[in-house]
Design an enzyme around this catalytic site. Structure first.
Site, short mmCIF file in Angstrom:
data_model
loop_
_atom_site.label_atom_id
_atom_site.label_comp_id
_atom_site.label_asym_id
_atom_site.label_seq_id
_atom_site.Cartn_x
_atom_site.Cartn_y
_atom_site.Cartn_z
N ARG A 1 -5.20 7.19 16.98
CA ARG A 1 -6.55 7.16 16.41
C ARG A 1 -7.55 6.58 17.42
NH1 ARG A 1 -9.22 8.09 11.57
NH2 ARG A 1 -7.38 8.69 10.39
N PHE B 1 -7.94 1.21 12.12
CA PHE B 1 -6.67 1.72 12.64
C PHE B 1 -6.78 2.24 14.08
CE2 PHE B 1 -2.92 4.66 12.17
CZ PHE B 1 -2.05 3.82 11.49
N GLN C 1 0.83 -1.20 0.00
CA GLN C 1 0.00 0.00 0.00
C GLN C 1 0.87 1.25 0.00
OE1 GLN C 1 -2.41 -1.97 3.51
NE2 GLN C 1 -3.34 -0.01 3.09
N GLU D 1 -12.91 2.76 5.59
CA GLU D 1 -12.89 2.27 6.96
C GLU D 1 -14.19 2.42 7.75
OE1 GLU D 1 -9.17 4.56 7.50
OE2 GLU D 1 -8.51 2.77 8.54
N GLU E 1 0.36 -1.80 4.70
CA GLU E 1 0.71 -0.37 4.82
C GLU E 1 2.18 -0.25 5.24
OE1 GLU E 1 -2.03 2.15 7.02
OE2 GLU E 1 -0.50 3.68 7.30
#
Ligand code: LUZ
Ligand code: MOS
Length: 755
Positions: free
Chosen positions: A304, A338, A191, A712, A226
C-alpha cells in the site's frame, strides 16, 4: 437516524469482552515475555512458578498440540519462543491460574537464561545485512532516469516517519469456553473473526469447524486487531483445550504496549524532478520499512505504500522500490492507512524540497500536479472521476484560504525584512488526500450478510463486519431500514459470528460498510422480491408495482391496507422463506504482481485539508489552531458517523506526526511502552477550530448507496498539520523527520530562535 450504541456507551452499559460474567472455576492466563531482544535460549525454568498456589499449569512451545505457527501471510511467526528470541515482548510461556493474581505471581518466578546477541533495530541496517521479510518490490512507470536527466529542477532528500501505538481503549482480550466434544467458543476482540478461527484451529491442531468465534464489538482497534488479536485468542484457546475450563486472556495496558505491534516506522530516500513551470516529471523513491521480527501484515502494508507513493499527484515517470526489513522489535502491523500515510509523507517532503530548489511555492506545486480524471497511476489504474481539484478549489473558496495564507505570508515577510523574529510564529499548510479503496489483496474483497425476518416483523442482521466504534452496524441498520421501509428500532445487528457468516475478511481497509452493507442490501432485496411476489398473487396486482415505505405496503403511489407486519405474517403462513443470505464481491478488480499492474481499487477517496498552527519559537511548543476540510464521502449514509470518522482520523494523524514517539534502548527494550511515557493526543491537542464540509453532488457509483469509505483517508490529513507547524517554526525546508515533538522542533529552530 440516531445510533443507539451512543446511548449505551455514554451510560457505561456497553459490554466488552472482559465485562462478561466469568465463572469462578475459570482460568486466567498471563504470559511470560522475553526480556531480551535477540538471543539463544539456554534455559527456561518454570519449576518454581509451577508451585505457586492457584496455578493449574504452565504451557511452553513444546506443549502446543497443533503447530507453533501464527504467521498469516508468511509462516514465519511462532506463538511461543523455542530456541531463540527475536524481540522484547516475545511470548515464552503461558501461566494458567485460578486467579489472575496467582498467575501473575508465578510469571515473576519464571527464570530464563538467554545468551544475548546484538539486535538490529534500524531497517537500513537490516537491509544491508539482507534481513528481508520478502523480496523487494518495485513499481515503475515510464523512464525515470531519462526524465530526471532532462529536468529543470531535481530535489533529493531523506524522510523519516515513526511508529505509532494503536492505544485502543479496550486492550486485547479473549474468553475461550469449551463446549461439547472438545469444541471451543471464543468471545474475542478481533477485526478478523475468521483469521482468529483459522489461527486457533492451527495451534490447537483442530479443523476450523471446532472453533466458533463471536465478536460483539471492540473498544477500538485501528488495525491493531486485524492480525494481532490472534496471539491472545490462541493463549485462551490452548488453556480451554487443555483444562476443559473457560479461560480468560486479557492484556494489561503495559503488556499490550510491550507485546503488540505498532505502525511501521519508515526511512526513505526520494528524488523528485520537475520542469521549469513546476510540473512533476519523475519520482524515484526507496522505502525501508521497519517490519519488526516477523512478517505479520508487513508485505501488504508495504504494497500500500507503493500504491500511495505519489500521494494525490500525477507523476508521469515513477520508480518506487520498497523493502520490508526484519528487525528485533515487535512485529509491526496494520494501522489506519496501512502504509499509505508513510508513502504520502515522503512525497510531501519531496514537494518541500522541490519548492526549496525551484523557488516555486509549495501550494503552487501541489495544485499544479493534482490528479485529474484520466491520469495513469504507476500501478496501471487510471484515475476515474478524480475529485482532487474539486476538493482543493472548494476548500480555497469555502474557507477563504487565499486571504488567510496571504496574512501569514505577510507576517513572515515582515520578519525577514526587519530581521527580528517574533516569539510566536504562525504557519499554514494544505494537504490533499487520495486514497485507494479496496483490499490490495484482491480475494479479500468479498462479504456476506445473513438476514432473518421474524414472524412479528422484527429483523436480525448478521454480517461479516465487526463493530469497533466506527458505526458500521448502524450504517447497515440504516441500509436495511430504508430497504424494508421500516423503523430502525425493529432491526437488530447481531454479533459477528463465524457460524453465521463464515470465511469473512477482516473489517479493515475502510471497506467494512462498503462490502457488508452491499451484501445486506442484496439480502434485503431477495426477501423483498419473495414478499412482493406473494403479495402480488393475493392482491392480484403486479409485483413491480409493490413497494415498502413507512412500515406499510404500497401499490404504485398509494398505501395498501397491509402493514409491514401483516405482509410478513401472511407470507410466513403461505410458507414464504423469510431469511436470506447474500454474497457481495467487488466487481472488476485485478492485479498482477509479476508486472505490478492492474486495477486494484474500486475507487479513490479524495479531500483537502487546510491547517494553521502557532509555534512558540522559544519553547518549541505548538498548537494546531485550525483544521478546515473538504472531504469527498460520496453520498454519506450517515453524516454524523462520517463526521466523527473524519475528525477522529485527522486528530489521530496529527498525533502520529507530532507528539507520539516510540523509543527503544540500544538493547532493543522499548522505553515508551506505558501510558505514562507515550504521549497521546487528547481533546486538548485537537485543533481548536475544526470545520468539515462534505463535497456536494458527489454520488459514487462504486459503493453501496452512492457512499464512499471513510475510515482511513482522513488520517492522512494529519500530514498537513506537521507542515503547518514547521512553517510556523521556519523549518519547513529542512529535516523531514517525524514525529515533530517539541524537543525535535527546539533542535530544528536552533539559530532560528528569537533572542
Ligand atoms: N488490510 C489488508 C488492510 O489486509 N489489506 C489492505 O489492503 C488493507 N488496507 C488498509 C487497511 N487494512
Ligand atoms: Mo485496517 S489498518 O483497515 O485494520
Amino acid at each position: 437516524m440516531k445510533n443507539p450504541d451512543s446511548t449505551y456507551h455514554v451510560m457505561g452499559l456497553t459490554r466488552y469482552v472482559d465485562d462478561q460474567d466469568f465463572p469462578q472455576r475459570g482460568l486466567h492466563c498471563v504470559v511470560f515475555f522475553s526480556p531480551v531482544a535477540k538471543g539463544k535460549v539456554r534455559k527456561l525454568d518454570i519449576s518454581r512458578a509451577a508451585e505457586v498456589r492457584g496455578v493449574d499449569f504452565i504451557l511452553t512451545a513444546r506443549d502446543i498440540p497443533g503447530e507453533n505457527q501464527i504467521g498469516g501471510i508468511i509462516e514465519d511467526e511462532i506463538l511461543m519462543a523455542e530456541d531463540e528470541v527475536d524481540f522484547v515482548g516475545m511470548p515464552m510461556a503461558a501461566v494458567y491460574g485460578r486467579t489472575e493474581e496467582a498467575a501473575r505471581e508465578a510469571v515473576e518466578l519464571i527464570e530464563v537464561d538467554i545468551e544475548e546477541e546484538t539486535p538490529i533495530l534500524d531497517p537500513r541496517e537490516a537491509y544491508e545485512k539482507n534481513e528481508l521479510i520478502a523480496p523487494v518490490r518495485t513499481f515503475t512507470l515510464g523512464n525515470t532516469e531519462e526524465a530526471i536527466a532532462g529536468a529543470a529542477y531535481v530535489a533529493r532528500g531523506r524522510a523519516e516517519s515513526g511508529a505509532q501505538e494503536h492505544f485502543y481503549l479496550e486492550t486485547q482480550a479473549t474468553i475461550a469456553t469449551p463446549t461439547e466434544e472438545g469444541n471451543i467458543f471464543l468471545s474475542t476482540g478481533t477485526q478478523a473473526p475468521t483469521s482468529v478461527q483459522r489461527c486457533v484451529a492451527k495451534v490447537c491442531g483442530y479443523p476450523m469447524n471446532k472453533i466458533e468465534v463471536d465478536v460483539r464489538r471492540l473498544g477500538g482497534a485501528f488495525g491493531g486487531k486485524e492480525d494481532q488479536a490472534n496471539t491472545w485468542a490462541c493463549f485462551a484457546a490452548l488453556g480451554a483445550q487443555k483444562s476443559g475450563l473457560p479461560c480468560r486472556m486479557v492484556l494489561r495496558r503495559s503488556e499490550d504496549m510491550l507485546a503488540t505491534g505498532k505502525r511501521h516506522p519508515y526511512s526513505s530516500d526520494f528524488t523528485l524532478a520537475l520542469d521549469r513551470e513546476g510540473k512533476f516529471l519523475a519520482y524515484k523513491a526507496m522505502f525501508y520499512q521497519n517490519a519488526g521480527a516477523a512478517a505479520d501484515l508487513s508485505t501488504s502494508v508495504l504494497e500500500r505504500t507503493l500504491f500511495h507513493a505519489t500521494a494525490s499527484y500525477y507523476v508521469p515517470h515513477v520508480h518506487a522500490t520498497a523493502a520490508s526489513c526484519r528487525t528485533n522489535i515487535t512485529p509491526n502491523t496494520a494501522f489506519r492507512g496501512f502504509g499509505g500515510p508513510q508513502g504520502m509523507f515522503v512525497f510531501e517532503a519531496a514537494i518541500r524540497e522541490a519548492s526549496r530548489v525551484s523557488g516555486i511555492s509549495v501550494e503552487e506545486l501541489q495544485r499544479k500536479n493534482l490528479l485529474k480524471t484520466g491520469d495513469l497511476l504507476s500501478y496501471g489504474q487510471i484515475a476515474e472521476n478524480a475529485r482532487a481539484e474539486r476538493c482543493w478549489d472548494r476548500a480555497l473558496e469555502k474557507y477563504e484560504l487565499p486571504k488567510r495564507m496571504k496574512a501569514i505570508d505577510n507576517q513572515r515577510e515582515k520578519e525577514k525584512t526587519s530581521g527580528k523574529l517574533e516569539r510566536y510564529g504562525r504557519g499554514y499548510a494544505l494537504m490533499p488526500v487520495c486514497f485507494g479503496i479496496s483490499f490490495t489483496t484482491t480475494f479479500l474483497n468479498q462479504a456476506r450478510a445473513h438476514i432473518h425476518v421474524y414472524t412479528d416483523g422484527s429483523v436480525g442482521v448478521s454480517t461479516g463486519a465487526v463493530e469497533m466504534g466506527q458505526g458500521v452496524n448502524h450504517k447497515i441498520r440504516e441500509i436495511v431500514s430504508e430497504s424494508f421501509g421500516i423503523d430502525g428500532t425493529h432491526i437488530k445487528l447481531e454479533s459477528t459470528n463465524t457460524t453465521r457468516v463464515s470465511n469473512s475478511s477482516p473489517t479493515a481497509a475502510s471497506s467494512g460498510a462498503d462490502f457488508n452493507g452491499a451484501a445486506a442490501l442484496m439480502a434485503c432485496e431477495m426477501i423483498k422480491e419473495r414478499l412482493f411476489k406473494y403479495m402480488a398473487s393475493t392482491l392480484e396486482c403486479k409485483a413491480e408495482d409493490l413497494s415498502l415505505k413507512d412500515g406499510r405496503l404500497y401499490q404504485k403511489e398509494s398505501p395498501c391496507e397491509e402493514s409491514w407486519e401483516d405482509v410478513v405474517i401472511q407470507a410466513y403462513r403461505a410458507r414464504v422463506q423469510l431469511s436470506a443470505e447474500a454474497h457481495y464481491s467487488t466487481p472488476d478488480l485485478h492485479f498482477d504482481k509479476s508486472t505490478e499492474k492492474g486495477h486494484p481499487f474500486a475507487y479513490h477517496t479524495y479531500g483537502t485539508a487546510y491547517f494553521e498552527a502557532e509555534v512558540d519559537r522559544l519553547l518549541g511548543t505548538y498548537r494546531v489552531e485550525k483544521a478546515y476540510v473538504v472531504h469527498d464521502l460520496g453520498r454519506s449514509i450517515n453524516p454524523l458517523i462520517d463526521l466523527g470518522q473524519v475528525e477522529g482520523g485527522m486528530v489521530q494523524g496529527i498525533g502520529w506526526l507530532t507528539m507520539e514517539e516510540m523509543r527503544y534502548a540500544e538493547s532493543g527494550r522499548p522505553l515508551t511502552a506505558t501510558a505514562g511515557t507515550y504521549k497521546m493526543p487528547d481533546i486538548s491537542s485537537a485543533p481548536v477550530d475544526m470545520k468539515v464540509e462534505f463535497l456536494e453532488d458527489a454520488y459514487n457509483d462504486r459503493a453501496v448507496k452512492g457512499s464512499k469509505a471513510v475510515g482511513e483517508p482522513p488520517f492522512m490529513y494529519g500530514i498537513g498539520a506537521y507542515w503547518a507547524i514547521k512553517r510556523a517554526a521556519g523549518t519547513d525546508f529542512c529535516s523531514y523527520t517525524a514525529p515533530l515533538t517539541p524537543e525535535r522542533l527546539m533542535g530544528e529552530t536552533r539559530g532560528n530562535r528569537p533572542d
